[in-house]
Design a protein around this motif. Structure first.
Motif, PDB file in Angstrom:
ATOM      1  N   TYR A 146       0.800  -0.961   0.033  1.00  0.00           N
ATOM      2  CA  TYR A 146      -0.137   0.100  -0.031  1.00  0.00           C
ATOM      3  C   TYR A 146       0.927   1.350  -0.003  1.00  0.00           C
ATOM      4  O   TYR A 146       0.114   2.291  -0.169  1.00  0.00           O
ATOM      5  N   THR A 147       2.160   1.179   0.128  1.00  0.00           N
ATOM      6  CA  THR A 147       3.071   2.294   0.218  1.00  0.00           C
ATOM      7  C   THR A 147       4.093   2.489  -1.048  1.00  0.00           C
ATOM      8  O   THR A 147       4.166   3.494  -1.487  1.00  0.00           O
ATOM      9  N   SER A 158      -1.233  -1.960  -4.855  1.00  0.00           N
ATOM     10  CA  SER A 158      -1.132  -3.030  -3.962  1.00  0.00           C
ATOM     11  C   SER A 158      -1.276  -4.430  -4.288  1.00  0.00           C
ATOM     12  O   SER A 158      -0.687  -5.445  -3.787  1.00  0.00           O
ATOM     13  N   ILE A 195      -1.975   3.997   7.114  1.00  0.00           N
ATOM     14  CA  ILE A 195      -2.000   3.110   5.633  1.00  0.00           C
ATOM     15  C   ILE A 195      -3.483   3.419   5.480  1.00  0.00           C
ATOM     16  O   ILE A 195      -4.330   2.339   5.640  1.00  0.00           O
ATOM     17  N   TYR A 212       9.569   4.033   6.303  1.00  0.00           N
ATOM     18  CA  TYR A 212      10.527   3.656   5.324  1.00  0.00           C
ATOM     19  C   TYR A 212      11.690   3.226   5.851  1.00  0.00           C
ATOM     20  O   TYR A 212      12.433   2.296   5.678  1.00  0.00           O
TER      21      TYR A 212
END
Length: 380
Positions: free
Chosen positions: A105-106, A111, A197, A209
């Motif tokens: 999702y990031t 996704s 998220i 991250y």
């Protein structure tokens, strides 16, 4: 990497050769992509080139059918996970999503491109007792967490939904099963830099991250002597390109400030050499761009660390003793030796599918001999 693995990586990098291999060669490309769970990424990369139309129709259909099936399963998995996270949040518990799911999702373009099996969730140890009850109310089956075990800091819960799809939740209370990494970061350290998220749920959180990249490098190396299985075949650290692609995308997402944080944490947590190992794998496979200053700082820090990544990967004995040494006292070291040599009887009976306790001595003997032969075979 094998030549076919190199070709898969080249396609994903967008470096498709004008001349494609024959049908047998392309079949091997597909098999390798499936083995490394990169099939959706492979299709996504190929469709951006003219080479896709030159692939045999039956292989294109196989890949497209898999992508469609994976997307449907992804939607079911997403709905299920959202329900679990909301139920936990309503009870005042907000875990951290680890590994593949939050990355989907990031850092992934979509996704659905990130294939995954179970969902990894990190909890505060104090939250573990109510978590089991909440999951059982949602229809999940799983054991109570055994926090005194030194060989594993996780337990698996499973639920089959009305469509017959199995959903797996891997409940963690430490970030890695290997003692060498288990205490590297606490829940509170990771939570302080966590990211929301919202595309998954209003209460969904994953690692920032910087921590996600550190964990990806540790997770990859943690499987040096603890394989997971794909189609019944063991996959060890460095062999699984999906994890390397995770490292590639996370590295590409770091700005200069984050790279500085990354190198500082790698140095202070004494995991710089494992990070160098993971980053080099990403650079080789996907031409990952690593800032020279960051790599230089990591390599300098790695030279001062006690652990040797190459030695730990090549020697199961060295890996075991490194994990043994990571424990704080003699009592826990003796406990780890006992747990490795003589797992609980319930575990042995479940693993070997027997209810006969008189068979235990033979099963322990078989386990020891089989372990020796596996190590000899792998070393060859």
């Amino acid at each position: 990497m094998t030549p076919t693995e190199e070709l898969v990586c080249a396609i994903i990098r967008g470096e498709v050769a004008l001349s494609l291999p024959d049908d047998d060669g392309l079949k091997q490309v597909v098999e390798v992509a499936f083995h490394h769970r990169l099939q959706a990424i492979l299709v996504d990369a190929l469709k951006k080139t003219a080479a896709w139309n030159r692939w045999p129709i039956y292989l294109r259909e196989k890949l497209q059918n898999e992508v469609v099936t994976a997307a449907a399963l992804y939607l079911l998995s997403e709905r299920e996970l959202r329900k679990v996270l909301i139920a936990l949040d309503e009870n005042g518990i907000r875990p951290l999503l680890l590994k593949g799911v939050p990355l989907a999702y990031t850092v992934y373009q979509s996704s659905a491109l990130r294939q995954r099996g179970d969902v990894d969730l990190l909890f505060r140890e104090s939250d573990l007792q109510p978590v089991g009850g909440i999951l059982r109310e949602l229809g999940y089956d799983g054991p109570d967490p055994q926090t005194d075990k030194l060989t594993s800091y996780e337990c698996l819960y499973r639920r089959k939904d009305s469509f017959g799809v199995n959903h797996y939740l891997d409940i963690h209370w430490k970030i890695n099963n290997a003692e060498l990494f288990a205490k590297t970061f606490t829940f509170d350290e990771l939570s302080a830099d966590a990211i929301e998220i919202p595309g998954l749920a209003y209460c969904a959180r994953g690692l920032g991250y910087t921590h996600a990249l550190l964990l990806a490098c540790m997770h990859r190396f943690g499987h040096a002597h603890a394989p997971f299985y794909v189609d019944g075949k063991p996959v060890y650290a460095g062999d699984h390109l999906q994890w390397v692609y995770d490292i590639h995308l996370l590295s590409s997402a770091l700005n200069n400030a984050r790279w500085s944080d990354f190198t500082t944490l790698a140095r202070t947590k004494s995991i710089a050499e494992f990070c160098v190992d993971g980053l080099n794998a990403a650079k080789e496979a996907f031409n990952t761009q690593i800032p020279a200053e960051a790599m230089g700082a990591l390599q300098t820090a790695a030279r001062g660390e006690a652990s040797s990544a190459s030695k730990l990967r090549s020697s199961a004995v060295a890996w075991f003793f490194a994990n043994l040494h990571a424990l704080p006292d003699l009592r826990q070291r003796i406990a780890l030796i006992k747990q490795v040599a003589l797992p609980p009887a319930a575990y042995m009976m479940e693993k070997y599918q027997t209810k006969n306790r008189f068979a235990l001595p033979f099963l322990y003997g078989y386990r020891s001999v089989n372990g020796v032969f596996k190590r000899i075979k792998r070393s060859k």
